[in-house]
Motif scaffolding. Sequence first.
Motif, short mmCIF file in Angstrom:
data_model
loop_
_atom_site.label_atom_id
_atom_site.label_comp_id
_atom_site.label_asym_id
_atom_site.label_seq_id
_atom_site.Cartn_x
_atom_site.Cartn_y
_atom_site.Cartn_z
N LEU A 72 0.98 -1.01 -0.18
CA LEU A 72 0.27 -0.26 -0.14
C LEU A 72 0.46 1.16 0.08
N ARG A 73 1.96 0.87 -0.33
CA ARG A 73 3.27 2.53 -0.22
C ARG A 73 3.55 1.92 -1.12
N SER A 74 3.33 3.35 -1.95
CA SER A 74 4.05 3.47 -3.60
C SER A 74 5.37 2.67 -3.62
N GLY A 75 5.28 2.52 -4.94
CA GLY A 75 6.53 2.15 -5.57
C GLY A 75 7.63 0.53 -4.82
N TYR A 76 6.80 0.17 -3.65
CA TYR A 76 7.43 -0.48 -2.91
C TYR A 76 6.57 -2.21 -3.77
N GLY A 77 5.56 -2.32 -5.42
CA GLY A 77 5.54 -3.63 -5.52
C GLY A 77 4.39 -4.48 -4.84
N SER A 78 5.53 -5.45 -5.73
CA SER A 78 4.02 -6.96 -4.74
C SER A 78 5.43 -8.41 -4.98
N GLY A 79 4.17 -9.55 -4.25
CA GLY A 79 5.35 -10.05 -4.38
C GLY A 79 3.32 -11.19 -4.46
N LEU A 80 4.35 -13.03 -4.09
CA LEU A 80 3.99 -14.30 -4.54
C LEU A 80 4.75 -14.91 -3.51
N GLN A 81 3.98 -15.85 -2.89
CA GLN A 81 4.05 -16.88 -2.51
C GLN A 81 3.55 -18.38 -2.90
N LEU A 82 4.22 -19.23 -2.82
CA LEU A 82 3.99 -20.80 -3.33
C LEU A 82 4.71 -21.63 -1.87
N GLY A 83 3.65 -22.20 -1.16
CA GLY A 83 4.46 -23.32 -0.06
C GLY A 83 3.79 -24.46 -0.01
N GLY A 84 4.45 -25.28 0.31
CA GLY A 84 3.74 -26.92 0.95
C GLY A 84 3.97 -27.17 2.05
N ALA A 85 3.45 -27.93 3.13
CA ALA A 85 3.98 -28.91 3.98
C ALA A 85 3.23 -30.09 4.31
N TYR A 86 4.02 -31.22 4.94
CA TYR A 86 3.66 -32.52 4.92
C TYR A 86 3.88 -32.88 6.42
N LYS A 87 3.10 -33.45 7.57
CA LYS A 87 3.61 -34.00 8.89
C LYS A 87 4.27 -35.12 8.21
N VAL A 88 5.22 -35.62 8.51
CA VAL A 88 5.87 -36.79 7.92
C VAL A 88 6.13 -37.82 9.27
N TRP A 89 6.17 -36.88 10.77
CA TRP A 89 6.06 -38.34 11.41
C TRP A 89 5.56 -37.72 12.66
N GLN A 90 4.39 -38.47 13.35
CA GLN A 90 4.02 -37.80 14.78
C GLN A 90 3.91 -39.47 15.66
N GLU A 91 4.37 -39.18 17.05
CA GLU A 91 4.74 -40.60 17.63
C GLU A 91 4.23 -39.88 19.02
N GLY A 92 2.94 -40.42 19.69
CA GLY A 92 2.57 -39.68 21.03
C GLY A 92 2.20 -38.47 20.77
N LEU A 93 3.14 -37.50 21.37
CA LEU A 93 2.82 -36.43 22.01
C LEU A 93 3.64 -35.59 21.24
N SER A 94 4.88 -35.99 20.25
CA SER A 94 5.54 -35.40 19.81
C SER A 94 5.01 -35.25 17.59
N ALA A 95 5.33 -34.31 17.79
CA ALA A 95 4.92 -34.18 15.59
C ALA A 95 5.90 -33.66 15.11
N VAL A 96 6.73 -33.37 13.99
CA VAL A 96 7.25 -32.89 12.60
C VAL A 96 7.06 -32.78 11.48
N ARG A 97 6.74 -32.04 11.49
CA ARG A 97 6.38 -31.29 9.82
C ARG A 97 7.82 -31.19 8.84
N ILE A 98 7.84 -30.98 7.88
CA ILE A 98 8.58 -30.83 6.76
C ILE A 98 7.81 -29.56 5.20
N GLY A 99 8.30 -28.60 5.02
CA GLY A 99 7.97 -28.10 4.11
C GLY A 99 8.93 -27.13 3.03
N GLY A 100 8.44 -26.45 2.87
CA GLY A 100 9.09 -25.14 1.79
C GLY A 100 8.17 -24.48 1.40
N ASN A 101 9.35 -23.30 0.56
CA ASN A 101 8.34 -22.39 0.16
C ASN A 101 9.02 -21.62 -1.17
#
Length: 258
Positions: A139-168
């Motif tokens: 909304l500030r003149s001259g500062y432009g635009s951006g686009l972000q594409l992302g993905g994430a996947y829960k690779v492991w869950q055991e009891g109360l622990s969880a691990v997720r990997i991702g990227g963008n």
Amino acid sequence: MHSIVARLGVVASCIVVAGMWTLPAVAQDPHTTIGVGAGILPKYEGSKKYTARPYPTVHYRSGNFFIAPKAEMPSIGLQTQLTPGWTVGVFGGYQWGRKASDDPHLYGTKRIHDHLNAGVFTQYAVEDFTLSATYYHSLRSGYGSGLQLGGAYKVWQEGLSAVRIGGNLSFMDKDAMRRHFGVTAGESAASGGRLSAFHPSGGLKSVTVYSAYSYQLSESWNVNAAIGLKNLTGDARKSPLTERETSVYGSVGVGYSF
């Protein structure tokens, strides 16, 4: 008007640490999560120097209204579910700027002011896999635009622990790229010729990968940690401002959900 924008910025800064590149959350609570943590990140994108910062976090949702990071910005907005796994929405985000005094390598460059962005997003989730696309325009003149594409996947869950990997993948148009990675002839002269003039084009700005871990201490309390790598690409990598093409980001924190 300027004072109103400044106050909105202060409110937004209470959501996530000022200037911090936000690692994605391990899980999204359906109600409210507040917490505190600490992160390590470069002084600016492309810097070889790091800084550590404490930060508060807020994830809130009530009906269609939400408060949560979008495209690495603290944001507020409205969202709706088109299908059980498909969400679309609009948001306003707060983006921190940069000063020459932030790092000696920036000597001679002009200030990038804190500013507001308006954007739209879509997210699709099926079981443990999530895909998202977020577009924003300053909304500030001259500062432009951006686009972000992302993905994430829960690779492991055991009891109360969880691990997720991702990227963008993060893209910037020409105005945004020149604002953050360009060097004008005047800035080159002000730097004593240390920085050569550089006029980048728009395109892919960075590729990020991360891993996030969470542990549920109780029904309400959880601890989380994340580490990520961001690699600058294209003209962002070629910029005289870029000292290091690949940077490490990390955070650790504790949250309370209710």
